[in-house]
Design a protein around this motif. Structure first.
Motif, PDB file in Angstrom:
ATOM      1  N   MET A   6       5.591 -14.280  50.677  1.00  0.00           N
ATOM      2  CA  MET A   6       6.522 -14.655  49.614  1.00  0.00           C
ATOM      3  C   MET A   6       7.489 -15.724  50.113  1.00  0.00           C
ATOM      4  SD  MET A   6       9.087 -12.195  47.348  1.00  0.00           S
ATOM      5  CE  MET A   6       7.717 -11.170  46.775  1.00  0.00           C
ATOM      6  N   ASP A   7       7.726 -16.744  49.291  1.00  0.00           N
ATOM      7  CA  ASP A   7       8.644 -17.802  49.690  1.00  0.00           C
ATOM      8  C   ASP A   7      10.075 -17.262  49.757  1.00  0.00           C
ATOM      9  OD1 ASP A   7      10.214 -18.713  47.025  1.00  0.00           O
ATOM     10  OD2 ASP A   7       8.131 -18.183  46.521  1.00  0.00           O
ATOM     11  N   THR A   8      10.927 -17.984  50.481  1.00  0.00           N
ATOM     12  CA  THR A   8      12.296 -17.533  50.761  1.00  0.00           C
ATOM     13  C   THR A   8      13.107 -17.307  49.503  1.00  0.00           C
ATOM     14  OG1 THR A   8      12.248 -18.769  52.841  1.00  0.00           O
ATOM     15  CG2 THR A   8      14.413 -18.045  52.031  1.00  0.00           C
ATOM     16  N   GLN A   9      13.031 -18.236  48.547  1.00  0.00           N
ATOM     17  CA  GLN A   9      13.813 -18.117  47.316  1.00  0.00           C
ATOM     18  C   GLN A   9      13.406 -16.891  46.511  1.00  0.00           C
ATOM     19  OE1 GLN A   9      13.572 -21.482  44.690  1.00  0.00           O
ATOM     20  NE2 GLN A   9      15.203 -20.756  43.352  1.00  0.00           N
ATOM     21  N   SER A  10      12.103 -16.665  46.385  1.00  0.00           N
ATOM     22  CA  SER A  10      11.618 -15.499  45.639  1.00  0.00           C
ATOM     23  C   SER A  10      12.021 -14.202  46.328  1.00  0.00           C
ATOM     24  CB  SER A  10      10.093 -15.570  45.493  1.00  0.00           C
ATOM     25  OG  SER A  10       9.711 -16.698  44.738  1.00  0.00           O
ATOM     26  N   ALA A  11      11.923 -14.187  47.667  1.00  0.00           N
ATOM     27  CA  ALA A  11      12.296 -12.978  48.413  1.00  0.00           C
ATOM     28  C   ALA A  11      13.774 -12.657  48.234  1.00  0.00           C
ATOM     29  CB  ALA A  11      11.980 -13.175  49.899  1.00  0.00           C
ATOM     30  N   GLU A  12      14.611 -13.704  48.188  1.00  0.00           N
ATOM     31  CA  GLU A  12      16.041 -13.491  47.989  1.00  0.00           C
ATOM     32  C   GLU A  12      16.330 -12.924  46.606  1.00  0.00           C
ATOM     33  OE1 GLU A  12      20.173 -16.127  47.922  1.00  0.00           O
ATOM     34  OE2 GLU A  12      18.375 -16.940  48.893  1.00  0.00           O
ATOM     35  N   ILE A  13      15.624 -13.421  45.585  1.00  0.00           N
ATOM     36  CA  ILE A  13      15.814 -12.912  44.222  1.00  0.00           C
ATOM     37  C   ILE A  13      15.394 -11.450  44.133  1.00  0.00           C
ATOM     38  CG2 ILE A  13      15.012 -13.095  41.831  1.00  0.00           C
ATOM     39  CD1 ILE A  13      14.793 -16.123  42.276  1.00  0.00           C
ATOM     40  N   VAL A  14      14.271 -11.114  44.758  1.00  0.00           N
ATOM     41  CA  VAL A  14      13.779  -9.731  44.731  1.00  0.00           C
ATOM     42  C   VAL A  14      14.768  -8.800  45.419  1.00  0.00           C
ATOM     43  CG1 VAL A  14      11.976  -8.168  45.557  1.00  0.00           C
ATOM     44  CG2 VAL A  14      11.352 -10.356  44.526  1.00  0.00           C
ATOM     45  N   ARG A  15      15.311  -9.242  46.554  1.00  0.00           N
ATOM     46  CA  ARG A  15      16.305  -8.417  47.252  1.00  0.00           C
ATOM     47  C   ARG A  15      17.569  -8.242  46.407  1.00  0.00           C
ATOM     48  NH1 ARG A  15      14.466 -11.199  51.919  1.00  0.00           N
ATOM     49  NH2 ARG A  15      16.138 -12.743  51.679  1.00  0.00           N
ATOM     50  N   GLU A  16      17.952  -9.288  45.701  1.00  0.00           N
ATOM     51  CA  GLU A  16      19.121  -9.204  44.818  1.00  0.00           C
ATOM     52  C   GLU A  16      18.897  -8.181  43.711  1.00  0.00           C
ATOM     53  OE1 GLU A  16      21.746 -12.098  41.844  1.00  0.00           O
ATOM     54  OE2 GLU A  16      20.281 -12.986  43.226  1.00  0.00           O
ATOM     55  N   VAL A  17      17.684  -8.168  43.169  1.00  0.00           N
ATOM     56  CA  VAL A  17      17.347  -7.202  42.121  1.00  0.00           C
ATOM     57  C   VAL A  17      17.370  -5.781  42.680  1.00  0.00           C
ATOM     58  CG1 VAL A  17      15.556  -6.406  40.551  1.00  0.00           C
ATOM     59  CG2 VAL A  17      16.028  -8.843  40.767  1.00  0.00           C
ATOM     60  N   GLU A  18      16.836  -5.607  43.877  1.00  0.00           N
ATOM     61  CA  GLU A  18      16.819  -4.275  44.489  1.00  0.00           C
ATOM     62  C   GLU A  18      18.248  -3.774  44.749  1.00  0.00           C
ATOM     63  OE1 GLU A  18      12.518  -4.310  46.813  1.00  0.00           O
ATOM     64  OE2 GLU A  18      14.278  -5.188  47.786  1.00  0.00           O
ATOM     65  N   THR A  19      19.142  -4.670  45.132  1.00  0.00           N
ATOM     66  CA  THR A  19      20.549  -4.303  45.318  1.00  0.00           C
ATOM     67  C   THR A  19      21.173  -3.884  43.990  1.00  0.00           C
ATOM     68  OG1 THR A  19      20.765  -5.839  47.184  1.00  0.00           O
ATOM     69  CG2 THR A  19      22.811  -5.121  46.102  1.00  0.00           C
ATOM     70  N   LEU A  20      20.849  -4.639  42.940  1.00  0.00           N
ATOM     71  CA  LEU A  20      21.355  -4.309  41.614  1.00  0.00           C
ATOM     72  C   LEU A  20      20.899  -2.910  41.195  1.00  0.00           C
ATOM     73  CD1 LEU A  20      22.702  -5.101  38.877  1.00  0.00           C
ATOM     74  CD2 LEU A  20      20.462  -5.989  38.197  1.00  0.00           C
ATOM     75  N   LEU A  21      19.637  -2.598  41.426  1.00  0.00           N
ATOM     76  CA  LEU A  21      19.104  -1.290  41.050  1.00  0.00           C
ATOM     77  C   LEU A  21      19.752  -0.167  41.859  1.00  0.00           C
ATOM     78  CD1 LEU A  21      15.329  -2.202  40.648  1.00  0.00           C
ATOM     79  CD2 LEU A  21      16.962  -1.680  38.834  1.00  0.00           C
ATOM     80  N   TYR A  22      20.065  -0.464  43.114  1.00  0.00           N
ATOM     81  CA  TYR A  22      20.773   0.530  43.936  1.00  0.00           C
ATOM     82  C   TYR A  22      22.162   0.780  43.363  1.00  0.00           C
ATOM     83  CZ  TYR A  22      23.197   2.667  47.869  1.00  0.00           C
ATOM     84  OH  TYR A  22      23.941   3.520  48.650  1.00  0.00           O
ATOM     85  N   ASP A  23      22.855  -0.307  42.968  1.00  0.00           N
ATOM     86  CA  ASP A  23      24.184  -0.175  42.368  1.00  0.00           C
ATOM     87  C   ASP A  23      24.112   0.614  41.062  1.00  0.00           C
ATOM     88  OD1 ASP A  23      25.289  -1.613  44.413  1.00  0.00           O
ATOM     89  OD2 ASP A  23      25.321  -3.523  43.326  1.00  0.00           O
ATOM     90  N   TYR A  24      23.047   0.392  40.306  1.00  0.00           N
ATOM     91  CA  TYR A  24      22.883   1.110  39.044  1.00  0.00           C
ATOM     92  C   TYR A  24      22.708   2.607  39.302  1.00  0.00           C
ATOM     93  CZ  TYR A  24      21.128   2.530  34.497  1.00  0.00           C
ATOM     94  OH  TYR A  24      20.957   3.159  33.286  1.00  0.00           O
TER      95      TYR A  24
END
Length: 333
Positions: free
Chosen positions: A302-320
């Motif tokens: 996975m390219d760097t930008q996509s990996a960063e977006i996916v990690r951001e989403v996973e953080t959001l789901l953890y916060d939820y």
């Protein structure tokens, strides 16, 4: 204050607590808000007159209204006990008995009322009658004892509270302190000369203060839950936005691994209007990660930008998920 304002606020707080109705510990707070909502809806002059005509007149609705008020106070007192000392079953039974005695005694005074003209200001107009004085004395006794109990519950624990719980308990304390003073003022007003300036001042104070009291106490009890609901709503809206951001990543990976896809429905522009955006986002992330694992066997990275977006989403789901736990705790108050 417009009479519809406190009624509307109370119904809003009742609706916010509706999802907690199946939680045993949260039920008293919900019932307290519900009973208060009904009482203050009946308190609106047009509603008062209409309901009184339906149930036979003579200000019978004043008894119904007052019974809802004391029931609301009893449930609020229960919710405070549960929130601060869950193991108070014996004390809870004593309060249930006191509420039952006061409720029945208030009801039994009605046959001796002489209040033929339906008016929301029945106490101001007819309050000096012996039967109505007994009625008010019983109601005030209940209000004062609940207020004293609430102050005794909240005051010693205030220093241990933090954040929204501390702010909420301060509002509850202010409301019950005012209710304690208001009860005595209500009785005093009945012995003043009709039409006098002191009586008019007391009537104005009573009309305004009782609405302020119910708003203070109800908002104070609901403050943590309102904050948790607002947090979850914000996260839900953010999840809808993130669905659009990860759509290209999901399509790039999952389109060749459709057997791993649970939901192939594309993102809708009105996704934010639904309550399913977080659930869909969770599925999308699972599908992306599952597809990534399989694709890595073919050398995919996975390219760097996509990996960063996916990690951001996973953080959001953890916060939820963390917000959902806080919401569950708030529901118990």
């Amino acid at each position: 204050m417009n009479d519809w304002i406190p009624a509307a606020i109370l119904w809003g707080l009742t609706l916010v607590r509706l999802p907690t109705v199946r939680i045993r510990e949260a039920l008293p707070a919900f019932l307290g808000a519900l009973f208060a909502s009904v009482a203050f809806t009946l308190y609106v002059p047009s509603v008062y007159l209409a309901v009184d005509r339906v149930i036979g007149g003579g200000n019978a609705v004043a008894v119904v209204l007052s019974e809802f008020v004391v029931a609301a106070l009893w449930q609020i007192q229960r919710s405070l006990q549960i929130a601060t000392s869950p193991s108070t079953a014996a004390c809870g039974k004593a309060w249930r008995g006191w509420w039952a005695i006061c409720s029945v005694a208030m009801l039994l005074t009605f046959p001796w009322w002489s209040a033929p003209q339906s008016t929301r200001w029945v106490v101001s107009v007819y309050g000096a009658q012996p039967a109505l004085l007994v009625f008010q004395t019983i109601a005030v006794a209940f209000i004062m004892t609940v207020s004293i109990s609430a102050l005794r519950i909240c005051l010693p624990r205030l220093k241990r509270m933090r954040g929204l719980f501390r702010s909420g308990f301060r509002m509850v304390l202010a409301g019950f302190a005012l209710a304690l003073a208001l009860g005595g003022v209500r009785l005093l007003g009945n012995f003043l000369q009709p039409g006098s300036e002191p009586k008019a001042a007391i009537e104005w104070f009573y009309e305004t203060a009782q609405q302020v009291i119910v708003i203070l106490v109800s908002l104070g009890l609901s403050l943590p839950r309102l904050a948790a609901v607002a947090q979850r709503l914000a996260l839900t809206l953010k999840a809808a936005k993130m669905l659009r951001r990860i759509q290209p990543i999901w399509w790039n990976l999952a389109s060749s691994e459709m057997d791993l896809v649970i939901d192939s429905k594309l993102y809708s522009r009105i996704e934010f209007l639904t309550v399913k955006s977080v659930a869909r986002l969770q599925r999308r992330i699972s599908e992306i990660r599952d597809s990534e694992i399989r694709a890595q066997t073919r050398g995919y990275v996975m390219d760097t930008q996509s990996a960063e977006i996916v990690r951001e989403v996973e953080t959001l789901l953890y916060d939820y998920a963390d917000g959902a736990r806080n919401s569950q705790k708030a529901a118990m108050r």
